[in-house]
Scaffold this motif. Structure first.
Motif, PDB file in Angstrom:
ATOM      1  N   TRP A  80       2.268  35.227  20.859  1.00  0.00           N
ATOM      2  CA  TRP A  80       1.859  36.394  20.085  1.00  0.00           C
ATOM      3  C   TRP A  80       2.702  36.452  18.806  1.00  0.00           C
ATOM      4  O   TRP A  80       3.917  36.267  18.849  1.00  0.00           O
ATOM      5  CB  TRP A  80       2.073  37.674  20.886  1.00  0.00           C
ATOM      6  CG  TRP A  80       1.061  37.887  21.963  1.00  0.00           C
ATOM      7  CD1 TRP A  80       1.093  37.392  23.236  1.00  0.00           C
ATOM      8  CD2 TRP A  80      -0.129  38.663  21.867  1.00  0.00           C
ATOM      9  NE1 TRP A  80      -0.015  37.808  23.941  1.00  0.00           N
ATOM     10  CE2 TRP A  80      -0.783  38.593  23.120  1.00  0.00           C
ATOM     11  CE3 TRP A  80      -0.716  39.423  20.845  1.00  0.00           C
ATOM     12  CZ2 TRP A  80      -1.988  39.248  23.385  1.00  0.00           C
ATOM     13  CZ3 TRP A  80      -1.908  40.074  21.095  1.00  0.00           C
ATOM     14  CH2 TRP A  80      -2.539  39.976  22.352  1.00  0.00           C
ATOM     15  N   ASN A  81       2.039  36.696  17.686  1.00  0.00           N
ATOM     16  CA  ASN A  81       2.734  36.784  16.405  1.00  0.00           C
ATOM     17  C   ASN A  81       2.387  38.077  15.698  1.00  0.00           C
ATOM     18  O   ASN A  81       1.265  38.581  15.840  1.00  0.00           O
ATOM     19  CB  ASN A  81       2.340  35.595  15.516  1.00  0.00           C
ATOM     20  CG  ASN A  81       2.802  34.277  16.102  1.00  0.00           C
ATOM     21  OD1 ASN A  81       3.992  34.033  16.227  1.00  0.00           O
ATOM     22  ND2 ASN A  81       1.848  33.433  16.499  1.00  0.00           N
ATOM     23  N   ARG A  82       3.333  38.586  14.928  1.00  0.00           N
ATOM     24  CA  ARG A  82       3.050  39.801  14.161  1.00  0.00           C
ATOM     25  C   ARG A  82       2.057  39.472  13.057  1.00  0.00           C
ATOM     26  O   ARG A  82       2.303  38.626  12.215  1.00  0.00           O
ATOM     27  CB  ARG A  82       4.328  40.400  13.581  1.00  0.00           C
ATOM     28  CG  ARG A  82       4.048  41.771  12.955  1.00  0.00           C
ATOM     29  CD  ARG A  82       5.301  42.438  12.458  1.00  0.00           C
ATOM     30  NE  ARG A  82       6.225  42.746  13.559  1.00  0.00           N
ATOM     31  CZ  ARG A  82       7.421  43.277  13.364  1.00  0.00           C
ATOM     32  NH1 ARG A  82       7.863  43.535  12.144  1.00  0.00           N
ATOM     33  NH2 ARG A  82       8.207  43.538  14.401  1.00  0.00           N
ATOM     34  N   HIS A  83       0.935  40.172  13.082  1.00  0.00           N
ATOM     35  CA  HIS A  83      -0.162  39.930  12.143  1.00  0.00           C
ATOM     36  C   HIS A  83       0.015  40.755  10.871  1.00  0.00           C
ATOM     37  O   HIS A  83      -0.228  40.283   9.769  1.00  0.00           O
ATOM     38  CB  HIS A  83      -1.477  40.292  12.851  1.00  0.00           C
ATOM     39  CG  HIS A  83      -2.710  40.093  12.040  1.00  0.00           C
ATOM     40  ND1 HIS A  83      -3.130  38.848  11.620  1.00  0.00           N
ATOM     41  CD2 HIS A  83      -3.629  40.981  11.571  1.00  0.00           C
ATOM     42  CE1 HIS A  83      -4.260  38.986  10.932  1.00  0.00           C
ATOM     43  NE2 HIS A  83      -4.577  40.268  10.881  1.00  0.00           N
ATOM     44  N   THR A  84       0.420  42.002  11.053  1.00  0.00           N
ATOM     45  CA  THR A  84       0.580  42.883   9.893  1.00  0.00           C
ATOM     46  C   THR A  84       1.384  44.111  10.288  1.00  0.00           C
ATOM     47  O   THR A  84       1.559  44.404  11.483  1.00  0.00           O
ATOM     48  CB  THR A  84      -0.790  43.324   9.337  1.00  0.00           C
ATOM     49  OG1 THR A  84      -0.621  43.920   8.056  1.00  0.00           O
ATOM     50  CG2 THR A  84      -1.480  44.321  10.253  1.00  0.00           C
ATOM     51  N   THR A  85       1.889  44.803   9.274  1.00  0.00           N
ATOM     52  CA  THR A  85       2.492  46.124   9.463  1.00  0.00           C
ATOM     53  C   THR A  85       1.766  47.089   8.542  1.00  0.00           C
ATOM     54  O   THR A  85       1.687  46.850   7.331  1.00  0.00           O
ATOM     55  CB  THR A  85       3.994  46.106   9.109  1.00  0.00           C
ATOM     56  OG1 THR A  85       4.638  45.111   9.903  1.00  0.00           O
ATOM     57  CG2 THR A  85       4.620  47.459   9.391  1.00  0.00           C
ATOM     58  N   ILE A  86       1.194  48.144   9.103  1.00  0.00           N
ATOM     59  CA  ILE A  86       0.478  49.157   8.318  1.00  0.00           C
ATOM     60  C   ILE A  86       1.394  50.362   8.176  1.00  0.00           C
ATOM     61  O   ILE A  86       1.932  50.857   9.173  1.00  0.00           O
ATOM     62  CB  ILE A  86      -0.858  49.518   8.981  1.00  0.00           C
ATOM     63  CG1 ILE A  86      -1.778  48.283   8.975  1.00  0.00           C
ATOM     64  CG2 ILE A  86      -1.536  50.689   8.253  1.00  0.00           C
ATOM     65  CD1 ILE A  86      -3.089  48.465   9.721  1.00  0.00           C
ATOM     66  N   ASN A  87       1.573  50.822   6.964  1.00  0.00           N
ATOM     67  CA  ASN A  87       2.606  51.812   6.666  1.00  0.00           C
ATOM     68  C   ASN A  87       2.139  53.241   6.970  1.00  0.00           C
ATOM     69  O   ASN A  87       2.276  54.143   6.149  1.00  0.00           O
ATOM     70  CB  ASN A  87       3.040  51.681   5.207  1.00  0.00           C
ATOM     71  CG  ASN A  87       4.430  52.247   4.985  1.00  0.00           C
ATOM     72  OD1 ASN A  87       5.218  52.333   5.922  1.00  0.00           O
ATOM     73  ND2 ASN A  87       4.728  52.659   3.776  1.00  0.00           N
ATOM     74  N   LYS A  88       1.567  53.418   8.148  1.00  0.00           N
ATOM     75  CA  LYS A  88       1.229  54.754   8.639  1.00  0.00           C
ATOM     76  C   LYS A  88       1.135  54.670  10.153  1.00  0.00           C
ATOM     77  O   LYS A  88       1.007  53.575  10.712  1.00  0.00           O
ATOM     78  CB  LYS A  88      -0.064  55.294   8.015  1.00  0.00           C
ATOM     79  CG  LYS A  88      -1.333  54.597   8.457  1.00  0.00           C
ATOM     80  CD  LYS A  88      -2.558  55.102   7.715  1.00  0.00           C
ATOM     81  CE  LYS A  88      -2.991  56.483   8.124  1.00  0.00           C
ATOM     82  NZ  LYS A  88      -4.286  56.869   7.511  1.00  0.00           N
TER      83      LYS A  88
END
Length: 273
Positions: A103-111
């Motif tokens: 599993w890899n971090r795909h994105t970070t959404i700033n909310k």
């Protein structure tokens, strides 16, 4: 203690994701072929690298971390998506082509998509339902890395109180947001006019007796359809001292598209055929 269940079926296999708070690795994925017998398959969050406090460095992340989060599968790219709001601030999305990982971090959404559920629509668009009492739906970009649009779609009436724990579904062209009233009720919203509503609300259960004597009311969790078209609701029940344990019941649908739990003597059955 496997609470805040998200449950899906991919082909002949069922997957179940749960909250783990400050424990690492986070967000276990369980696997089953019959909804009854389960085994551990992996963890969607390999390491809780959300800040120093998760390493007990200058602080502590006790009872923070992995809360009610989503797990779903996107057929177009054969990829699993897990997402969760951490510390009420940011939403992290991880992906994998098999639940075993990597599993890899795909994105970070700033909310914060609080208590979120993910729907992958028939046209491959991804929607996230989220919120506490004020329920919103967000549309993600095609690559699943950012938000395209977000809109509040429902405000919980004061007579109901709090609704959270979103799960989002589509059935027969209708959109549904399945919500819990902690810790004794379950409600569902239905839209006949697309993912952004308007939504109508119905009560699914309130103060229903559970299968474990002395335990709480089955609630939260998610709906899943078998290969044969039957539907089930897997909720959790607070069952001291065992924890928040999964309980399963069959679901039928009314002719006008509302789910009904199959009960035994008015309560959640300890066993079903």
């Amino acid at each position: 203690d496997l609470a805040d269940i998200d449950i899906i079926r991919v082909g002949d296999t069922y997957y179940y994701s749960a909250s783990t708070m400050h424990y690492s690795p986070g967000a276990p994925v369980l696997r089953s072929y019959d909804l009854v017998h389960w085994e551990y398959a992996g963890h969607s969050v390999p390491k809780l690298d959300f800040g120093n406090k998760y390493d007990l460095n200058g602080g502590r992340g006790y009872v923070n971390g992995i809360w009610a989060s989503f797990l779903n599968y996107r057929p177009s790219n054969k990829t699993f998506y897990w997402g969760g709001c951490i510390d009420f601030s940011k939403t992290y999305i991880y992906t994998a082509t098999s639940v075993e990982g990597p599993w890899n971090r795909h994105t970070t959404i700033n909310k914060c998509y609080y208590d979120a559920g993910l729907l992958v629509d028939d046209n491959d668009t991804m929607y996230v339902s989220y919120g506490n009492t004020q329920i919103s739906v967000a549309q993600l970009s095609a690559d699943g890395k950012s938000e395209v649009r977000s809109q509040q779609v429902f405000s919980t009436p004061s007579s109901v109180g709090t609704l959270e724990g979103s799960r989002m579904y589509k059935r027969n062209g209708n959109y549904y947001i399945f919500l819990t009233r902690p810790a004794n009720g379950q409600y569902i919203l239905k839209s006949t006019n697309g993912p952004f509503g308007p939504y109508e609300m119905r009560q699914v259960l309130l103060n229903m007796s559970g299968p474990v004597s002395g335990g709480g009311v089955p609630h939260q969790g998610g709906l899943v359809q078998t290969q044969n078209g039957a539907w089930y609701y897997m909720a959790f029940q607070d069952a001291y001292p065992g924890g928040r344990i999964p309980v399963l019941a069959p679901v039928t649908w009314t002719s006008d598209g509302w789910p009904t739990i199959t009960t035994v003597n008015g309560g959640w059955g300890a066993s079903y055929p």
